[in-house]
Design a protein around this motif. Sequence first.
Motif, PDB file in Angstrom:
ATOM      1  N   ARG A  45       0.827  -1.212   0.000  1.00 29.50           N
ATOM      2  CA  ARG A  45       0.000   0.000   0.000  1.00 29.50           C
ATOM      3  C   ARG A  45       0.863   1.264   0.000  1.00 29.50           C
ATOM      4  NH1 ARG A  45      -4.685  -1.742  -1.939  1.00 29.50           N
ATOM      5  NH2 ARG A  45      -5.906  -3.001  -0.470  1.00 29.50           N
ATOM      6  N   VAL A  46       1.939   1.245   0.755  1.00 29.63           N
ATOM      7  CA  VAL A  46       2.828   2.411   0.772  1.00 29.63           C
ATOM      8  C   VAL A  46       3.463   2.593  -0.602  1.00 29.63           C
ATOM      9  CG1 VAL A  46       4.993   3.310   1.703  1.00 29.63           C
ATOM     10  CG2 VAL A  46       3.247   2.399   3.246  1.00 29.63           C
ATOM     11  N   ALA A  47       3.883   1.494  -1.231  1.00 32.49           N
ATOM     12  CA  ALA A  47       4.458   1.588  -2.573  1.00 32.49           C
ATOM     13  C   ALA A  47       3.447   2.165  -3.555  1.00 32.49           C
ATOM     14  CB  ALA A  47       4.923   0.206  -3.038  1.00 32.49           C
ATOM     15  N   GLN A  48       2.196   1.711  -3.486  1.00 34.18           N
ATOM     16  CA  GLN A  48       1.164   2.210  -4.395  1.00 34.18           C
ATOM     17  C   GLN A  48       0.913   3.704  -4.179  1.00 34.18           C
ATOM     18  OE1 GLN A  48      -1.903  -0.612  -3.284  1.00 34.18           O
ATOM     19  NE2 GLN A  48      -1.686  -1.714  -5.200  1.00 34.18           N
ATOM     20  N   GLY A  85      11.106  14.036  -9.664  1.00 36.44           N
ATOM     21  CA  GLY A  85      10.095  15.035  -9.964  1.00 36.44           C
ATOM     22  C   GLY A  85      10.333  16.365  -9.277  1.00 36.44           C
ATOM     23  N   SER A  86       9.256  17.146  -9.189  1.00 28.06           N
ATOM     24  CA  SER A  86       9.355  18.526  -8.709  1.00 28.06           C
ATOM     25  C   SER A  86       9.634  18.631  -7.220  1.00 28.06           C
ATOM     26  CB  SER A  86       8.057  19.268  -9.026  1.00 28.06           C
ATOM     27  OG  SER A  86       6.945  18.608  -8.439  1.00 28.06           O
ATOM     28  N   GLY A  87       9.344  17.573  -6.457  1.00 31.55           N
ATOM     29  CA  GLY A  87       9.580  17.628  -5.016  1.00 31.55           C
ATOM     30  C   GLY A  87       8.636  18.599  -4.322  1.00 31.55           C
ATOM     31  N   PHE A  88       8.772  18.695  -3.004  1.00 29.94           N
ATOM     32  CA  PHE A  88       7.918  19.591  -2.223  1.00 29.94           C
ATOM     33  C   PHE A  88       8.550  19.797  -0.860  1.00 29.94           C
ATOM     34  CE2 PHE A  88       6.606  15.269  -1.391  1.00 29.94           C
ATOM     35  CZ  PHE A  88       6.362  15.227  -0.029  1.00 29.94           C
ATOM     36  N   ASP A  89       8.023  20.785  -0.148  1.00 30.36           N
ATOM     37  CA  ASP A  89       8.445  21.031   1.233  1.00 30.36           C
ATOM     38  C   ASP A  89       7.466  20.318   2.145  1.00 30.36           C
ATOM     39  OD1 ASP A  89       9.018  21.935   3.763  1.00 30.36           O
ATOM     40  OD2 ASP A  89       9.200  24.042   3.203  1.00 30.36           O
ATOM     41  N   PRO A  90       7.836  19.215   2.812  1.00 25.89           N
ATOM     42  CA  PRO A  90       6.887  18.473   3.647  1.00 25.89           C
ATOM     43  C   PRO A  90       6.231  19.328   4.723  1.00 25.89           C
ATOM     44  CG  PRO A  90       8.868  17.179   3.287  1.00 25.89           C
ATOM     45  CD  PRO A  90       9.153  18.550   2.750  1.00 25.89           C
ATOM     46  N   THR A  91       6.933  20.299   5.280  1.00 28.05           N
ATOM     47  CA  THR A  91       6.330  21.134   6.329  1.00 28.05           C
ATOM     48  C   THR A  91       5.254  22.031   5.750  1.00 28.05           C
ATOM     49  OG1 THR A  91       8.065  22.811   6.057  1.00 28.05           O
ATOM     50  CG2 THR A  91       8.435  21.079   7.684  1.00 28.05           C
ATOM     51  N   THR A  92       5.473  22.573   4.550  1.00 30.99           N
ATOM     52  CA  THR A  92       4.465  23.412   3.901  1.00 30.99           C
ATOM     53  C   THR A  92       3.232  22.600   3.548  1.00 30.99           C
ATOM     54  OG1 THR A  92       6.179  24.834   2.982  1.00 30.99           O
ATOM     55  CG2 THR A  92       4.012  24.935   1.949  1.00 30.99           C
ATOM     56  N   VAL A  93       3.439  21.386   3.060  1.00 36.74           N
ATOM     57  CA  VAL A  93       2.310  20.513   2.720  1.00 36.74           C
ATOM     58  C   VAL A  93       1.447  20.250   3.933  1.00 36.74           C
ATOM     59  CG1 VAL A  93       1.699  18.163   2.031  1.00 36.74           C
ATOM     60  CG2 VAL A  93       3.410  19.442   0.731  1.00 36.74           C
ATOM     61  N   ARG A  94       2.084  20.007   5.089  1.00 38.77           N
ATOM     62  CA  ARG A  94       1.301  19.742   6.306  1.00 38.77           C
ATOM     63  C   ARG A  94       0.510  20.966   6.724  1.00 38.77           C
ATOM     64  NH1 ARG A  94       5.949  16.770   7.869  1.00 38.77           N
ATOM     65  NH2 ARG A  94       6.762  18.535   9.047  1.00 38.77           N
ATOM     66  N   ARG A  95       1.132  22.156   6.652  1.00 39.15           N
ATOM     67  CA  ARG A  95       0.429  23.380   7.066  1.00 39.15           C
ATOM     68  C   ARG A  95      -0.754  23.671   6.161  1.00 39.15           C
ATOM     69  NH1 ARG A  95       5.715  25.499   7.925  1.00 39.15           N
ATOM     70  NH2 ARG A  95       5.616  26.592   5.921  1.00 39.15           N
ATOM     71  N   ALA A  96      -0.646  23.308   4.880  1.00 37.69           N
ATOM     72  CA  ALA A  96      -1.722  23.577   3.936  1.00 37.69           C
ATOM     73  C   ALA A  96      -2.842  22.553   4.013  1.00 37.69           C
ATOM     74  CB  ALA A  96      -1.160  23.611   2.514  1.00 37.69           C
ATOM     75  N   GLY A  97      -2.672  21.519   4.834  1.00 35.39           N
ATOM     76  CA  GLY A  97      -3.702  20.499   4.949  1.00 35.39           C
ATOM     77  C   GLY A  97      -3.705  19.504   3.802  1.00 35.39           C
ATOM     78  N   HIS A 125      -1.832  16.397   2.472  1.00 37.90           N
ATOM     79  CA  HIS A 125      -0.865  15.448   3.021  1.00 37.90           C
ATOM     80  C   HIS A 125      -0.270  14.528   1.963  1.00 37.90           C
ATOM     81  CE1 HIS A 125      -2.054  16.741   7.001  1.00 37.90           C
ATOM     82  NE2 HIS A 125      -3.310  16.505   6.685  1.00 37.90           N
ATOM     83  N   LEU A 126      -0.833  14.549   0.717  1.00 33.16           N
ATOM     84  CA  LEU A 126      -0.348  13.683  -0.347  1.00 33.16           C
ATOM     85  C   LEU A 126      -0.271  12.225   0.101  1.00 33.16           C
ATOM     86  CD1 LEU A 126       2.510  15.922  -1.818  1.00 33.16           C
ATOM     87  CD2 LEU A 126       0.153  15.716  -2.604  1.00 33.16           C
ATOM     88  N   GLY A 127      -1.154  11.810   0.995  1.00 30.76           N
ATOM     89  CA  GLY A 127      -1.157  10.436   1.468  1.00 30.76           C
ATOM     90  C   GLY A 127      -0.124  10.138   2.526  1.00 30.76           C
ATOM     91  N   LEU A 128       0.627  11.139   2.997  1.00 32.38           N
ATOM     92  CA  LEU A 128       1.693  10.885   3.963  1.00 32.38           C
ATOM     93  C   LEU A 128       1.142  10.357   5.283  1.00 32.38           C
ATOM     94  CD1 LEU A 128       3.987  13.999   3.377  1.00 32.38           C
ATOM     95  CD2 LEU A 128       4.171  11.711   2.386  1.00 32.38           C
ATOM     96  N   VAL A 129       0.000  10.872   5.702  1.00 33.53           N
ATOM     97  CA  VAL A 129      -0.596  10.412   6.964  1.00 33.53           C
ATOM     98  C   VAL A 129      -0.960   8.941   6.870  1.00 33.53           C
ATOM     99  CG1 VAL A 129      -2.536  10.675   8.535  1.00 33.53           C
ATOM    100  CG2 VAL A 129      -1.412  12.703   7.616  1.00 33.53           C
ATOM    101  N   SER A 130      -1.640   8.554   5.784  1.00 38.35           N
ATOM    102  CA  SER A 130      -2.041   7.144   5.650  1.00 38.35           C
ATOM    103  C   SER A 130      -0.828   6.239   5.518  1.00 38.35           C
ATOM    104  CB  SER A 130      -2.972   6.972   4.445  1.00 38.35           C
ATOM    105  OG  SER A 130      -2.307   7.273   3.244  1.00 38.35           O
ATOM    106  N   MET A 131       0.230   6.702   4.831  1.00 39.09           N
ATOM    107  CA  MET A 131       1.432   5.881   4.721  1.00 39.09           C
ATOM    108  C   MET A 131       2.096   5.689   6.079  1.00 39.09           C
ATOM    109  SD  MET A 131       3.316   6.792   1.094  1.00 39.09           S
ATOM    110  CE  MET A 131       3.147   8.570   1.081  1.00 39.09           C
ATOM    111  N   GLY A 150       6.542  -0.619  11.894  1.00 36.47           N
ATOM    112  CA  GLY A 150       7.595  -0.066  11.051  1.00 36.47           C
ATOM    113  C   GLY A 150       7.681   1.444  11.155  1.00 36.47           C
ATOM    114  N   THR A 151       8.533   2.030  10.315  1.00 34.01           N
ATOM    115  CA  THR A 151       8.711   3.480  10.284  1.00 34.01           C
ATOM    116  C   THR A 151       8.659   3.964   8.845  1.00 34.01           C
ATOM    117  OG1 THR A 151      11.124   3.259  10.156  1.00 34.01           O
ATOM    118  CG2 THR A 151      10.147   3.493  12.357  1.00 34.01           C
ATOM    119  N   LEU A 152       8.321   5.241   8.682  1.00 37.84           N
ATOM    120  CA  LEU A 152       8.284   5.853   7.367  1.00 37.84           C
ATOM    121  C   LEU A 152       9.074   7.153   7.405  1.00 37.84           C
ATOM    122  CD1 LEU A 152       6.427   5.472   4.552  1.00 37.84           C
ATOM    123  CD2 LEU A 152       5.677   7.714   5.324  1.00 37.84           C
TER     124      LEU A 152
END
Length: 381
Positions: free
Chosen positions: A294-297, A331-343, A345-351, A360-362
């Motif tokens: 699921r994390v890979a997907q 790819g273009s990448g992103f700032d993980p802290t900015t993504v969290r502040r903007a609400g 999450h790009l699936g990061l919470v579920s991963m 495990g850890t992510l």
Amino acid sequence: MSQGPRSGLAAVSTALLAMSRHLEVRDVLKTIVASARELLDAQYAALGVPDDHGGFAQFVVDGVSDKQWKAIGPLPRQHGILAAMLQEARPERLADVRKDPRFEGWPSAHPEMSDFLGLPVRDGDEVLGALFLANKNCARPHGGCGFTKDDEELLSILAQHAAIALTNARLYERSRELTIAEERSRLAHELHDAVSQKLFSLRLTAQAAAALVDRDPARAKDELQQVAALAAEAADELRAAVVELRPTALDEDGLVATLRTQIQVLDRAHTARVTFTSHGVRALPAAQEEALLRVAQEALHNALRHSGAQSVEVTLGKRGPDTVLRVTDDGSGFDPTTVRRAGRHLGLVSMRDRASGVGGTLTVQSAPGKGTTIEMEAPGG
């Protein structure tokens, strides 16, 4: 709105229920079009999904009988007002569409239309289609009344539902390239991601709809709260269903073979180069294998849909007694802290939830312009 707040909000709720209950895209599109026509009290409504050849891949209408539709003939081309909505990506509200200089006529069997309201259906900056209505049902002294600015704002809310349906349509088309077992897992995962994000947006737009309803504000706000609650419940139910769904291919073939097959399909289906390598990983407990898959997907979905990557590398290997999954893109990448502040999450919470759920850890490494690496470490294997 000629039928009052309750019927208007009920139309929004009907469209939302269609998104959560129906799997056939055309059924969902028909519900959206019918809801738009009822909500704005129009004689005709339609939703067009363009193809890549100057026409429409799908064109759903409401207010036209089957006999009339057959008499009209082939689906329309992208010209005139329809082309302007798709190319310029802006609303069109006209007192008489026939008097617009861009109007190019219609077939002889086509019903007569005058006042017109159309909106592009967007997913971010991408225009997916066009939703439009004609001939508002109301008294027409001195030539008619037509659609209002409030009608335009209200239709924009329903356009969010259309974006959900068209996004899901793309998922269904991609899924036809996959095997039955892989289709079952990937489609469930991607539908969960798309619908849960759009439902969050819907809750915000539903709250904004209260500003459009002035007949009984208190009652309208109560109804909107119910719509928001329904959206939250639908997202929760869908998330629970996905968590319980274990892919058949994983049971039969194991994690390594399943990942290899899915990545080969993704490599054929996308312009980006997608590769997979595995070193020394043996069978893991079922829960660990599902979490890693699921994390890979999720990571692959983000890289291929959002990052603009030209290359995505997936590796599965050992680190001491643990198994490590790594998905890296350029790819273009992103700032993980900015993504969290903007609400967003790009699936990061579920991963992270999936990783922690099996002990495990992510970790996420990304920066604007620097690509992204998602790494999950799980015990065993």
